[in-house]
Design a protein around this motif. Sequence first.
Motif, PDB file in Angstrom:
ATOM      1  N   ALA A   1     -26.481 -94.561 -27.907  1.00  0.00           N
ATOM      2  CA  ALA A   1     -25.609 -94.837 -26.764  1.00  0.00           C
ATOM      3  C   ALA A   1     -25.960 -93.943 -25.584  1.00  0.00           C
ATOM      4  O   ALA A   1     -25.986 -94.394 -24.437  1.00  0.00           O
ATOM      5  N   SER A   2     -26.233 -92.659 -25.858  1.00  0.00           N
ATOM      6  CA  SER A   2     -26.576 -91.728 -24.799  1.00  0.00           C
ATOM      7  C   SER A   2     -27.852 -92.148 -24.087  1.00  0.00           C
ATOM      8  O   SER A   2     -27.926 -92.154 -22.850  1.00  0.00           O
ATOM      9  N   ALA A   3     -28.876 -92.519 -24.870  1.00  0.00           N
ATOM     10  CA  ALA A   3     -30.150 -92.934 -24.278  1.00  0.00           C
ATOM     11  C   ALA A   3     -29.977 -94.199 -23.452  1.00  0.00           C
ATOM     12  O   ALA A   3     -30.508 -94.310 -22.336  1.00  0.00           O
ATOM     13  N   GLU A  53     -25.943-102.349 -24.021  1.00  0.00           N
ATOM     14  CA  GLU A  53     -26.477-101.728 -25.235  1.00  0.00           C
ATOM     15  C   GLU A  53     -25.726-100.443 -25.561  1.00  0.00           C
ATOM     16  O   GLU A  53     -25.403-100.175 -26.735  1.00  0.00           O
ATOM     17  N   ALA A  54     -25.427 -99.655 -24.528  1.00  0.00           N
ATOM     18  CA  ALA A  54     -24.685 -98.406 -24.753  1.00  0.00           C
ATOM     19  C   ALA A  54     -23.295 -98.684 -25.294  1.00  0.00           C
ATOM     20  O   ALA A  54     -22.814 -97.988 -26.188  1.00  0.00           O
ATOM     21  N   GLY A 101     -22.248 -97.299 -28.849  1.00  0.00           N
ATOM     22  CA  GLY A 101     -21.351 -96.167 -28.754  1.00  0.00           C
ATOM     23  C   GLY A 101     -19.942 -96.472 -29.225  1.00  0.00           C
ATOM     24  O   GLY A 101     -19.559 -97.618 -29.417  1.00  0.00           O
ATOM     25  N   THR A 102     -19.199 -95.404 -29.422  1.00  0.00           N
ATOM     26  CA  THR A 102     -17.779 -95.506 -29.735  1.00  0.00           C
ATOM     27  C   THR A 102     -17.024 -94.557 -28.819  1.00  0.00           C
ATOM     28  O   THR A 102     -17.589 -93.587 -28.309  1.00  0.00           O
ATOM     29  N   GLY A 103     -15.755 -94.829 -28.604  1.00  0.00           N
ATOM     30  CA  GLY A 103     -14.937 -93.924 -27.829  1.00  0.00           C
ATOM     31  C   GLY A 103     -15.448 -93.732 -26.422  1.00  0.00           C
ATOM     32  O   GLY A 103     -15.530 -94.666 -25.628  1.00  0.00           O
ATOM     33  N   GLY A 104     -15.798 -92.480 -26.090  1.00  0.00           N
ATOM     34  CA  GLY A 104     -16.164 -92.127 -24.734  1.00  0.00           C
ATOM     35  C   GLY A 104     -17.340 -92.900 -24.182  1.00  0.00           C
ATOM     36  O   GLY A 104     -17.267 -93.460 -23.084  1.00  0.00           O
ATOM     37  N   TYR A 105     -18.454 -92.925 -24.921  1.00  0.00           N
ATOM     38  CA  TYR A 105     -19.636 -93.628 -24.426  1.00  0.00           C
ATOM     39  C   TYR A 105     -19.350 -95.110 -24.218  1.00  0.00           C
ATOM     40  O   TYR A 105     -19.778 -95.710 -23.233  1.00  0.00           O
ATOM     41  N   PRO A 152     -21.346 -84.677 -28.784  1.00  0.00           N
ATOM     42  CA  PRO A 152     -21.257 -85.926 -29.530  1.00  0.00           C
ATOM     43  C   PRO A 152     -19.871 -86.189 -30.093  1.00  0.00           C
ATOM     44  O   PRO A 152     -19.463 -87.340 -30.248  1.00  0.00           O
ATOM     45  N   ASN A 153     -19.098 -85.126 -30.399  1.00  0.00           N
ATOM     46  CA  ASN A 153     -17.752 -85.329 -30.933  1.00  0.00           C
ATOM     47  C   ASN A 153     -16.836 -85.980 -29.924  1.00  0.00           C
ATOM     48  O   ASN A 153     -15.907 -86.689 -30.280  1.00  0.00           O
ATOM     49  N   LEU A 154     -17.098 -85.751 -28.629  1.00  0.00           N
ATOM     50  CA  LEU A 154     -16.258 -86.342 -27.599  1.00  0.00           C
ATOM     51  C   LEU A 154     -16.506 -87.832 -27.475  1.00  0.00           C
ATOM     52  O   LEU A 154     -15.677 -88.567 -26.953  1.00  0.00           O
TER      53      LEU A 154
END
Length: 245
Positions: free
Chosen positions: A56-58, A81-82, A86-90, A240-242
């Motif tokens: 997700a970050s990439a 794609e992100a 991703g989950t949550g924040g991303y 990553p926890n966020l």
Amino acid sequence: MVDVFEQVEEELRSDRYKRLARTWLPVAGGVLLLALIAALAWWGWQSWQTSQGDKASAAYDHGMEALESTNPVGADTAFTEAAAAGTGGYKALALMQRAGIAVTANKIPEAIALFDEAARASRDPIISDPAALKAAWLVMDTGDLADIEKRLEPLTAEGRPLRPFAREALALARLQHGKIAEARDIFVLLQRGLDVPDPIKQRAQVAISAIDAGTAANLAAIVRAQAAVPATPAPAPADPNLATQ
């Protein structure tokens, strides 16, 4: 004779231990097996979460690069794609970026749906409330007052990060739907509020003056055009926890 008694007692103890072993060893083995399975499952889940967060970050970074290169199609693809990885924040941030692209393309219903989805994707109000507020602003153009109030009132609760902005939006919605007195009451509270940003206080004072002078017919559109709603979502979480919030 004593030796015989001791031998018999030892054999009885041995039989008792054997019966206990036959009864409890399978139970203990099952418990240990379940503990091992749970530990492996937790490790696997954590590893998967980390992997998805990296993806997700990439993808989010690629989307931002595409936006900077004025490539909205590529940006939307990357943010899609992100959001999927991703989950949550991303996920919330990627959906908000997609919503912004939809607004630029004048796809308002699509933008509202994406902002709503972003608001549901994160439990952190610092991330979710901007998405919910932006959706409410877009709905104000065509929605009925009941729907707008339903969207905005939770954002006006004590401690919510965008409370003054949400209260201003609520006042403007009531103003444009003819609830002049209710709108004025909110503007007065905003104008006097200690935790209200100065631009909102200034707009509230203008609104109060226009209402009192009887010239508030076009005020809602004017003030909305000046409203300082945050233009961009919060930056992508570095921790990553966020990303799961």
